[in-house]
Design a protein around this motif. Structure first.
Motif: not given
Length: 390
Positions: A177-179, A197-202, A206-208, A279-281
């Motif tokens: 759905m986009g996240w 992915s280096r995008a902040y939202t991605d 991933i962390i969550t 952490v290191c993309p």
């Protein structure tokens, strides 16, 4: 958000693929990765064929034998069957698609199939992981619950299963759905969450996702089994190191160690790689080496039935009876209707525990030894080693 937007997001995130291949214009949906030898793909295809076949056969056997014998259809066994269903679906979806893709050397089925495979494998895999965690909690409560406390019933088991599937769906549907997104792996023959992915939202997803779907269930398993082993040692020490209690403790300890090690061996490499690339993309990894943890985690669907079910003598007897083509009614009529009963009691101070075992016998000797009561496969070491009543 529609699948078309997901496809656009996947294309935008293809920077997560190996940088040399991306610079050369590699399209994982139309051609193999040039840096990987063809025999590597054939080897992965052979591995996935064996793993998928074993997993489907073992988990289907668990489901069939549990549905056939009434003695195995106990509330505490629901999570065992739920685990087998999840593993079966992981192999049916991810294992089959991965085998076909590796035969061709690339994900020739397209973007939609990639999203579907990534979602299915992640969804059913998280269901299996959380099933292991709840199974650990069930065993802890069964063995270590205070005297007189409520037993785990069918309602609790159903609520646990509903939680597992609902919780897993909540955390695996956002990439569709986009996240974040589901995209091809570095080797190009499987699909997974976009770790690269280096995008902040991605990154936030991933962390969550790693926290709620790997770290938390792992902590539940370690804490539950740790308290379980501490309680068993206390029981054994109270009995003055008698062989009757040392033997069950040793067997349960061995079983618990195997369970934890299998969990860590199967999933820790993949989780470690996922954390590393999150952490290191920009880290450069060989596609062949980067693919090994992902494929290795799928072997958990083979180990789980062996560890949690097939190492149980009662379940094995039921399984043998089923494959010997003996009727259910005949098998049930020849089973020993008695069970070993064990009570954990406390002394006046409430600080020590003792084990009392009462054994019953039957008159029929020829069939009684071979076909005993198939009471509960989920008891495993607990019922077979006479630790605690179910």
């Amino acid at each position: 958000m529609t699948f078309s937007l997901v496809r656009e997001k996947m294309n935008a995130n293809e920077s997560g693929l190996p940088s040399p291949s991306t610079a050369a214009g590699w399209d994982p949906f139309h051609q193999p990765l040039a840096s990987v030898q063809p025999w590597h793909f054939r080897l992965l295809a052979a591995v996935m064929l064996v793993v998928t076949a074993l997993s489907l056969a073992e988990n289907l056997a668990v489901i069939l034998v549990t549905s056939r014998f009434k003695q195995l259809r106990q509330p505490i066994n629901y999570m065992i069957v739920n685990l087998s269903v999840a593993d079966f679906l992981v192999s049916l979806s991810g294992g089959t698609i991965s085998f076909l893709a590796n035969l061709r050397g690339y994900f020739y089925m397209g973007h939609w199939a990639c999203v579907l495979e990534g979602f299915a494998v992640t969804f059913f895999g998280i269901v299996a992981l959380w099933s292991l965690a709840l199974l650990a909690m069930e065993r802890y409560f069964v063995v270590c619950r205070p005297p007189g406390s409520a037993r785990l019933g069918g309602k609790h088991a159903v609520l646990g299963i509903a939680f597992v599937w609902g919780f897993s769906f909540i955390w695996t549907i956002p990439p569709t759905m986009g996240w974040s997104s589901y995209t091809v792996s570095r080797i190009g023959t499987t699909c997974e969450p976009n770790w690269y992915s280096r995008a902040y939202t991605d990154h936030t997803y991933i962390i969550t996702f790693l926290t709620t779907c790997f770290i938390v269930p792992l902590l539940v398993i370690l804490i539950s089994y740790g308290k379980l082993m501490r309680k068993l040692r206390k029981v054994s020490d109270t009995q003055g190191h008698l062989g009757a209690t040392r033997k069950p403790e040793t067997q349960v300890t061995r079983m618990v160690v195997v369970m934890i090690l299998a969990f860590l061996v199967c999933w820790m490499p993949y989780a470690t790689l996922s954390i590393l690339v999150t952490v290191c993309p920009s880290v450069q990894l060989d596609p062949w080496l980067a693919a090994i943890p992902s494929f290795f985690s799928k072997t958990a669907t083979v180990y789980n039935p062996i560890i949690y079910v097939f190492m149980n003598k009662q379940f094995r007897r039921c399984l043998i009876q089923m494959f010997n083509c003996s009727s259910t009614e005949m098998a049930e009529s020849q089973m020993d209707p008695t069970l070993d009963r064990v009570m954990l009691t406390q002394d006046k101070r409430g600080s020590e525990m003792s084990t009392m075992a009462a054994h019953a016998t039957v008159s029929s000797r020829k069939v009684g030894d071979e076909r005993r009561n198939c009471y509960s496969s989920a008891q495993l070491a607990a019922s077979e080693n006479k630790i605690c009543p179910m």
